[in-house]
Enzyme design. Structure first.
Site, PDB file in Angstrom:
ATOM      1  CE1 TYR A   1      -3.114  -3.191   1.014  1.00 51.91           C
ATOM      2  CE2 TYR A   1      -4.194  -1.484  -0.292  1.00 51.91           C
ATOM      3  CZ  TYR A   1      -4.151  -2.784   0.189  1.00 51.91           C
ATOM      4  OH  TYR A   1      -5.146  -3.673  -0.160  1.00 51.91           O
TER       5      TYR A   1
ATOM      6  NE  ARG B   1      -3.066  -0.243  -5.101  1.00 48.95           N
ATOM      7  CZ  ARG B   1      -4.276  -0.632  -4.680  1.00 48.95           C
ATOM      8  NH1 ARG B   1      -4.391  -1.561  -3.736  1.00 48.95           N
ATOM      9  NH2 ARG B   1      -5.357  -0.074  -5.183  1.00 48.95           N
TER      10      ARG B   1
ATOM     11  CG  HIS C   1     -13.812  -1.287  -2.455  1.00 54.27           C
ATOM     12  ND1 HIS C   1     -13.600  -1.786  -3.722  1.00 54.27           N
ATOM     13  CD2 HIS C   1     -14.940  -1.899  -2.008  1.00 54.27           C
ATOM     14  CE1 HIS C   1     -14.543  -2.673  -4.009  1.00 54.27           C
ATOM     15  NE2 HIS C   1     -15.373  -2.742  -2.984  1.00 54.27           N
TER      16      HIS C   1
ATOM     17  CB  CYS D   1      -6.441   2.597  15.095  1.00 54.68           C
ATOM     18  SG  CYS D   1      -5.764   1.637  16.471  1.00 54.68           S
TER      19      CYS D   1
ATOM     20  CB  CYS E   1      -8.885   2.614  19.228  1.00 53.15           C
ATOM     21  SG  CYS E   1      -8.162   3.924  18.223  1.00 53.15           S
TER      22      CYS E   1
ATOM     23  CB  CYS F   1      -5.579   3.779  21.164  1.00 50.42           C
ATOM     24  SG  CYS F   1      -4.925   2.665  19.893  1.00 50.42           S
TER      25      CYS F   1
ATOM     26  CG  LEU G   1     -10.152  -0.136 -22.424  1.00 50.05           C
ATOM     27  CD1 LEU G   1      -8.792  -0.766 -22.162  1.00 50.05           C
ATOM     28  CD2 LEU G   1     -10.167   0.603 -23.746  1.00 50.05           C
TER      29      LEU G   1
HETATM   30  N1  APR Z   1     -11.032   2.941 -19.930  1.00 49.81           N
HETATM   31  C1  APR Z   1     -12.148   2.262 -19.551  1.00 49.81           C
HETATM   32  N2  APR Z   1     -12.124   1.036 -18.965  1.00 49.81           N
HETATM   33  C2  APR Z   1     -10.911   0.491 -18.753  1.00 49.81           C
HETATM   34  C3  APR Z   1      -9.700   1.120 -19.126  1.00 49.81           C
HETATM   35  C4  APR Z   1      -9.793   2.401 -19.725  1.00 49.81           C
HETATM   36  N3  APR Z   1      -8.708   3.086 -20.116  1.00 49.81           N
HETATM   37  N4  APR Z   1      -8.667   0.295 -18.788  1.00 49.81           N
HETATM   38  C5  APR Z   1      -9.214  -0.793 -18.221  1.00 49.81           C
HETATM   39  N5  APR Z   1     -10.554  -0.698 -18.212  1.00 49.81           N
HETATM   40  C6  APR Z   1     -11.532  -1.649 -17.672  1.00 49.81           C
HETATM   41  C7  APR Z   1     -11.182  -3.101 -17.904  1.00 49.81           C
HETATM   42  O1  APR Z   1     -11.705  -3.536 -19.144  1.00 49.81           O
HETATM   43  C8  APR Z   1     -11.901  -3.762 -16.723  1.00 49.81           C
HETATM   44  O2  APR Z   1     -13.250  -4.071 -17.057  1.00 49.81           O
HETATM   45  O3  APR Z   1     -11.534  -1.473 -16.275  1.00 49.81           O
HETATM   46  C9  APR Z   1     -11.893  -2.693 -15.637  1.00 49.81           C
HETATM   47  C10 APR Z   1     -10.907  -2.976 -14.529  1.00 49.81           C
HETATM   48  O4  APR Z   1     -11.360  -4.126 -13.852  1.00 49.81           O
HETATM   49  P1  APR Z   1     -10.638  -4.557 -12.498  1.00 49.81           P
HETATM   50  O5  APR Z   1      -9.163  -4.513 -12.711  1.00 49.81           O
HETATM   51  O6  APR Z   1     -11.300  -5.809 -12.043  1.00 49.81           O
HETATM   52  O7  APR Z   1     -10.981  -3.362 -11.479  1.00 49.81           O
HETATM   53  P2  APR Z   1     -12.309  -3.154 -10.651  1.00 49.81           P
HETATM   54  O8  APR Z   1     -13.508  -3.591 -11.438  1.00 49.81           O
HETATM   55  O9  APR Z   1     -12.285  -1.743 -10.171  1.00 49.81           O
HETATM   56  O10 APR Z   1     -12.095  -4.142  -9.402  1.00 49.81           O
HETATM   57  C11 APR Z   1     -13.074  -4.095  -8.390  1.00 49.81           C
HETATM   58  O11 APR Z   1     -11.726  -5.549  -7.010  1.00 49.81           O
HETATM   59  O12 APR Z   1      -9.636  -6.102  -6.298  1.00 49.81           O
HETATM   60  C12 APR Z   1     -10.786  -5.471  -5.935  1.00 49.81           C
HETATM   61  O13 APR Z   1     -11.007  -3.779  -4.365  1.00 49.81           O
HETATM   62  C13 APR Z   1     -10.532  -4.032  -5.641  1.00 49.81           C
HETATM   63  O14 APR Z   1     -11.922  -2.139  -6.090  1.00 49.81           O
HETATM   64  C14 APR Z   1     -11.351  -3.298  -6.685  1.00 49.81           C
HETATM   65  C15 APR Z   1     -12.414  -4.313  -7.051  1.00 49.81           C
END
Ligand code: APR
Length: 233
Positions: free
Chosen positions: A53, A56, A106, A114, A117, A136, A199
């Protein structure tokens, strides 16, 4: 006037340089999610999780909102009806793009929680193992993000908004993780229009009434323009 409820996922931040999870070379292809996005993983190896994290968090802080984030903020200010953005993303790019009232179901990577607490504070760029809690003083600091097996935040509020929506849109989400993936079903049960911008087709594509395929930085501004200058002028 029409209330619009929008769900966003990692795809809306992809063009800001933040990785998605399930695309080719997505985050879950590099890190086993069991190790870095579950309470068990954190208990097993807190250093690995904090490092994951921390990386990220620094990436998200350096990223810039793209035209999709900015277009949604414009829709919020320009549309006479309520526009509610519910995001699965833990980055702050919607707010950086000018959006308000964003519901982070999320959590947010800039936040610390924490485990002992329940106190929340702004996370340092780099959280340590046994990060001390300012309230805490216990060593329970963790990223304020919802891990698999934990309850997403603000679900009552989200379901209320879905119950009042006249239009539902999902942008950049694969529709593989519940409860977010089920929001389109709520909208379908109410018979309101449901548009997906992605996409590629997602798991839940068949439940949508309209699809706009392409990069969010193109599809979202075009979609918003249809609301803000309907004459296309
Ligand atoms: N424009 C539009 N869509 C896009 C682009 C783009 N430039 N690039 C990727 N995508 C699409 C992909 O086709 C896919 O459908 O975004 C989506 C990403 O999917 P995931 O990687 O599964 O992300 P997400 O759906 O946000 O995941 C949901 O899963 O791991 C957990 O907590 C995490 O919040 C996340 C949750």
């Amino acid at each position: 006037m029409e209330k619009i409820v929008i769900l966003t996922g990692a795809g809306i931040s992809a063009e800001s340089g933040l990785g998605t999870f399930r695309d080719k070379d997505g985050l879950w292809t590099k890190y086993p999610l069991e190790d870095v996005a579950t309470p068990e993983g954190f208990a097993r190896n807190p250093a690995l999780v904090q490092d994951f994290y921390n990386l990220r968090r620094v990436g998200a802080a350096a990223a810039k909102p793209n035209p999709a984030h900015i277009a949604l903020a414009r829709l919020q200010t320009g549309w006479p009806g309520e526009v509610v953005i519910v995001t699965q993303n833990v980055d702050g790019l919607h707010e950086a793009g000018g959006a308000t009232g964003v519901i982070h179901m999320h959590g947010e990577i800039a936040g610390a929680l924490c485990a002992f607490c329940g106190h929340r504070w702004r996370a340092p760029d780099e959280m340590q193992v046994a990060e001390p809690c300012p309230a805490c003083a216990g060593p329970g600091g963790r990223p304020d993000v919802v891990w698999f097996g934990e309850i997403p935040y603000h679900m009552d509020t989200i379901l209320r908004h879905l119950g009042e929506a006249d239009l539902f849109a999902a942008i950049g989400t694969s529709g593989q993780v519940y409860p977010a993936a089920g929001f389109v079903q709520e909208a379908a049960a109410r018979g309101i229009p449901r548009v997906e911008m992605n996409l590629d087709p997602s798991e839940t594509s068949p439940v949508f009434t309209e699809h706009r395929i392409g990069p969010a930085s193109e599809t979202v501004p075009a979609w918003v323009a249809e609301f803000l200058n309907p004459a296309g002028g």
